[in-house]
Design an enzyme around this catalytic site. Sequence first.
Site, PDB file in Angstrom:
ATOM      1  N   GLU A  24       0.896  -0.932  -0.069  1.00 46.33           N
ATOM      2  CA  GLU A  24       0.377  -0.235  -0.310  1.00 46.33           C
ATOM      3  C   GLU A  24       0.803   1.268   0.071  1.00 46.33           C
ATOM      4  OE1 GLU A  24      -3.017  -0.540   3.351  1.00 46.33           O
ATOM      5  OE2 GLU A  24      -4.468  -1.655   2.519  1.00 46.33           O
ATOM      6  N   GLU A  79      -5.538  -8.309  -0.863  1.00 45.56           N
ATOM      7  CA  GLU A  79      -6.179  -8.025  -0.006  1.00 45.56           C
ATOM      8  C   GLU A  79      -7.823  -8.264  -0.409  1.00 45.56           C
ATOM      9  OE1 GLU A  79      -5.165  -5.347   2.681  1.00 45.56           O
ATOM     10  OE2 GLU A  79      -2.647  -6.350   2.523  1.00 45.56           O
TER      11      GLU A  79
HETATM   12  C1  BGP Z   1      -4.504  -3.362   4.611  1.00 40.64           C
HETATM   13  C2  BGP Z   1      -3.975  -3.593   5.368  1.00 40.64           C
HETATM   14  C3  BGP Z   1      -3.660  -4.719   6.280  1.00 40.64           C
HETATM   15  C4  BGP Z   1      -4.556  -5.102   6.879  1.00 40.64           C
HETATM   16  C5  BGP Z   1      -5.505  -4.272   6.224  1.00 40.64           C
HETATM   17  C6  BGP Z   1      -7.348  -4.704   7.022  1.00 40.64           C
HETATM   18  O1  BGP Z   1      -4.740  -1.936   5.149  1.00 40.64           O
HETATM   19  O2  BGP Z   1      -2.332  -3.732   4.053  1.00 40.64           O
HETATM   20  O3  BGP Z   1      -1.939  -4.865   6.551  1.00 40.64           O
HETATM   21  O4  BGP Z   1      -4.380  -4.812   8.124  1.00 40.64           O
HETATM   22  O5  BGP Z   1      -5.428  -3.142   5.520  1.00 40.64           O
HETATM   23  O6  BGP Z   1      -7.111  -3.823   8.124  1.00 40.64           O
HETATM   24  P1  BGP Z   1      -7.353  -3.544   9.386  1.00 40.64           P
HETATM   25  O7  BGP Z   1      -6.301  -4.605   9.859  1.00 40.64           O
HETATM   26  O8  BGP Z   1      -7.468  -2.555   9.704  1.00 40.64           O
HETATM   27  O9  BGP Z   1      -8.538  -3.636   9.528  1.00 40.64           O
END
Ligand code: BGP
Length: 479
Positions: free
Chosen positions: A176, A377
């Site tokens: 990201e 993701e």
């Molecule tokens: C993205 C990141 C991840 C992950 C995901 C979910 O931004 O790359 O590392 O954590 O989001 O977010 P969260 O864990 O805050 O629910």
Amino acid sequence: MTVFRKEFLWGGATAANQCEGAWDVDGKGPSVPDMMTGGSYTTPRRITRQTEEGTYYPSHEAIDFYHHYEEDIALFAEMGFRCFRLSINWTRIFPTGEEEEPNEAGLAFYDRVFDCCRKYDIEPLVTISHYELPYALVEKYNGWADRRVIDCYEKYCKVLFRRYRDKVKLWLTFNEINCAAFPGGAVLGVSTIRGYSGSFPMDDDDPAERFLALHHQFVASARVVRYAHEHYPEFKMGNMICFLAAYPYSCHPDDMIKTQKHMQMMNWFCGDVQVRGEYPGYAKRYFEEHGIRIRMEEGDLEEIKHGTVDFYTFSYYMSSCVSTDPSLEHTGGNLMGGVKNPWLKASDWGWQIDPKGLRWTLNEIYDRYRIPLMVVENGLGAYDEKDADGKIHDSYRIDYLRQHIEQMKEAVSDGVDLMGYTPWGCIDLVSASTGEMAKRYGFIYVNKFDDGTGDLSRERKDSFYWYQKVIESNGEDLS
Ligand code: BGP
């Protein structure tokens, strides 16, 4: 005839700091997330310059993937994974980022992990830097604000490429990377937080420093991509963008233009640099209008031009709206929210659920770049409660994933070149934004809770068996 290609990379995604634990084991040094306390939807996490006695730091044990990786990868294999996206924790390899020689125990750990993947024919997709900057580089250099960090990163990458050349072919340079394009994005990505202790996300923001740090990441990414292309032609090098689909709230031309500007700086900017190899005109205008001067060195733009990526990957969780009307209600979100969309429902954390937005996004990205894409993701963070039979019946998660896969199919039928799909947190892990365990994404439940208790045992949820069927049928059976 299935819609997805035969070798479609079905799998799941994790990040080292959110699952490994063992934060100070076998020579590992502290990284930025190791200095972040637990939090919740309502209580922000804190960053502390020293770890405080008696304070809970979720990354220190996490789900202890470090000692459970064999069991976990076996479960992934049971679901039929063909791909496992994971990250390498930089501080296992270089504990402060600046040692002359890498830490052998850290390298050996990932050897074991990759060998285990190979045993099951699972292709590792490795994020080189997933919010895991050595904390020592924060205190010494103010994170990526200092261009000397580029050299540290280059050295780290060269060690990884040499060591794992026979085990890993797919690499992502930064997770990201565009999070530094958002106000408040200074912590996780570029980590320009020297001397800072306080809540996360931070209130204060220095855009000039943020964009300078991001520029250094562009140079670093391009440099190692070019190096890999020259020395390891069998590698495929990708970028990774946090894609936040944004719709105009109304068809008023002012809303349209505002949305376009928003899309440019939040979503397109980093991809344009990494795929097309140059700073786009709209970004130059944005910098001028905001009084931001990026101190580039001679040769930087040349490097950026020659280090463009082979494939484009992104996270997709939600969408939001953009409006010129300041009175409209806002919604939460992944790194950034936006104006609430009246047509969508949101998760318990306020992230608006929008499967069709994924089809739209895939089409938009592919039309722009014409290189292979991968959704690395996606998923629903939700509270999981055990039913009377002691099992997790997570039909809400299945619904979310099913609807998103249906839209991926539509996009592939639209002509999008899609390589694979690795939903986030395929095994429950620590949330990046809140530090919670309670925000669960997994097909596999982990017995670990927000007060640090739990025996770390693993259990299959209903979604585990569902996803197994999806993979087995190459996405045809979504029932
Ligand atoms: C993205 C990141 C991840 C992950 C995901 C979910 O931004 O790359 O590392 O954590 O989001 O977010 P969260 O864990 O805050 O629910």
